[in-house]
Design an enzyme around this catalytic site. Structure first.
Site, PDB file in Angstrom:
ATOM      1  N   CYS A  85       0.845  -1.194   0.000  1.00 15.62           N
ATOM      2  CA  CYS A  85       0.000   0.000   0.000  1.00 15.62           C
ATOM      3  C   CYS A  85       0.886   1.252   0.000  1.00 15.62           C
ATOM      4  O   CYS A  85       1.562   1.525  -0.970  1.00 15.62           O
ATOM      5  CB  CYS A  85      -0.978  -0.046   1.175  1.00 15.62           C
ATOM      6  SG  CYS A  85      -2.353   1.099   1.001  1.00 15.62           S
ATOM      7  N   HIS A 205      -3.504  -5.560   1.089  1.00 15.54           N
ATOM      8  CA  HIS A 205      -2.849  -5.769   2.385  1.00 15.54           C
ATOM      9  C   HIS A 205      -2.828  -7.252   2.764  1.00 15.54           C
ATOM     10  O   HIS A 205      -3.736  -7.718   3.442  1.00 15.54           O
ATOM     11  CB  HIS A 205      -3.609  -5.011   3.476  1.00 15.54           C
ATOM     12  CG  HIS A 205      -3.415  -3.536   3.452  1.00 15.54           C
ATOM     13  ND1 HIS A 205      -2.440  -2.892   4.176  1.00 15.54           N
ATOM     14  CD2 HIS A 205      -4.077  -2.563   2.778  1.00 15.54           C
ATOM     15  CE1 HIS A 205      -2.511  -1.588   3.967  1.00 15.54           C
ATOM     16  NE2 HIS A 205      -3.492  -1.352   3.122  1.00 15.54           N
ATOM     17  N   GLU A 207      -1.222  -8.637   5.049  1.00 16.48           N
ATOM     18  CA  GLU A 207      -1.142  -8.826   6.509  1.00 16.48           C
ATOM     19  C   GLU A 207      -2.521  -8.816   7.154  1.00 16.48           C
ATOM     20  O   GLU A 207      -2.668  -9.220   8.304  1.00 16.48           O
ATOM     21  CB  GLU A 207      -0.232  -7.761   7.137  1.00 16.48           C
ATOM     22  CG  GLU A 207      -0.837  -6.378   7.318  1.00 16.48           C
ATOM     23  CD  GLU A 207      -0.831  -5.531   6.046  1.00 16.48           C
ATOM     24  OE1 GLU A 207      -0.496  -6.069   4.971  1.00 16.48           O
ATOM     25  OE2 GLU A 207      -1.165  -4.337   6.135  1.00 16.48           O
TER      26      GLU A 207
END
Lengths: 252, 114
Positions: A85, A205, A207
């Site tokens: 990002c 993302h 994560e």
């Protein structure tokens, strides 16, 4: 061990360390003024957020942070470097990746799941995936539309540097379909690498998709890829000076 | 005496500009039918003093263009002009920023003016 630089204004650094731990790795937060990466660093993950407030342009000022000079040098030695990002925006501004991230098509800040199709596995982001895999991973950005000159896009494709494209749930790609390519990225490109494949960036993302409780686990093979690439990186790791001290207020 | 330099930054020609399109649509909705295209850019005013302010125009321009290539402008998506004071509006141009292509320098800039 993966170094996670904390540029002022990032906000995904703890999620990032968590995700690395979930996959059996380790992440260490590194101050933005650090002039060297901690000793034992085998990879870097530049987390998401709003480094330096996105002032001027997203990533424009962040690229001059002292820790970014160390990261650029490490990237040049072949160390795996991932930008997610805002981290992707920083890598593009730093010239470590081609292209730029611009305002989304379609008047919206996007905070939703997207589907990604794996295009190539020869990178630090996709080495633990299979080409054609479809992954559901969230995005959260206002400026995620990947753009580049046509010649640059052709080069990226010719050299297998397009890692991920936005797609339908069954892996179909159509850059003109807003439902599939919601930010309007050129050629539906969601993630790219440098020519060597060690510097990688994507807007979604991973994560945030590493546990069932988060609603998706498709980020796991992407995080695992970084850890795998880092585990085999020996290059300059031993040559890097010792870690800088880590304060409690990393954003200051 | 200080000196003012103004850098005007615009989205590169041919790049889709969703922000500009949204502003145009809003203007048309307000009844301004004649507005066919809008591009939203930005202006950066530099107020200079010291040696930079006293430098000859050519040197000052070259220093400001260096600032543009290094930080102020992303040549992948933007073009720019540099104006030294209110009367000087000679165009600069679209120079690639970043580490890789600095050597291309301002000759390229002059060739790709707005």
């Amino acid at each position: 061990m993966i170094a996670v630089p904390v540029l002022p204004g990032v906000n995904c650094e703890h999620d990032t360390v968590w995700a690395l731990q979930e996959l059996g790795g380790a992440g260490v937060l590194v101050h933005h003024r650090a002039e060297a990466l901690p000793s034992g660093t085998q990879g870097v993950w530049i987390p998401g957020g709003f480094a330096y407030g996105d002032y001027l342009r997203a990533g424009a000022i962040a690229r001059f942070a002292p820790v970014m000079q160390a990261i650029s040098a490490a990237a040049g030695e072949g160390m795996p470097v991932l930008g997610v990002c805002n981290g992707f925006q920083v890598l593009c501004e730093a010239g470590l990746l081609e292209g730029a991230l611009t305002r989304n098509q379609g008047l919206r800040f996007l905070c939703q799941d997207v589907f990604l199709r794996v295009e190539t596995t020869a990178s630090a982001l996709t080495c633990c995936t299979e080409a054609g895999d479809v992954l559901r991973v969230p995005v959260n950005h206002g400026e995620g539309r990947f753009v580049a000159e046509k010649a640059t896009l052709d080069e990226l494709e010719a050299h297998g540097q397009v890692l991920l494209r936005y797609c339908s749930s069954d892996g179909e790609v159509d850059a003109e379909k807003e439902a599939w390519n919601p930010n309007g990225s050129d050629r539906a490109i969601a993630g790219v690498s440098n020519r060597a494949g060690n510097v990688v960036g994507l807007m979604p993302h991973p994560e945030r998709a590493v546990e069932e409780i988060l609603g998706a686990q498709d980020g796991r093979p992407l995080v695992r890829s970084l850890l795998e690439a880092a585990s085999v990186f020996v290059g300059a790791a031993l040559l890097l000076p010792a870690a800088q001290s880590e304060g409690s207020s990393l954003h200051d | 005496m200080g000196k003012r330099v103004t850098v005007t930054i615009r989205p590169k020609d041919g790049l889709r500009d969703p922000q500009g399109s949204a502003v145009r649509d809003a203007l048309v909705a307000l009844g301004y039918d004649g507005v066919s295209t809008v591009h939203v850019g930005k202006t950066i005013d530099l107020l200079l003093d010291g040696p930079l302010a006293d430098a000859p125009a050519g040197e000052l321009r070259s220093r400001v263009e260096e600032m543009c290539r290094t930080l102020l402008v992303n040549s992948v998506i933007e073009t720019y002009t540099v104006a030294l004071g209110p009367e000087d509006t000679a165009p600069a141009g679209s120079v690639r920023s970043g580490n890789k292509t600095e050597a291309e320098g301002s000759a390229d800039a002059a060739g790709r003016s707005l």
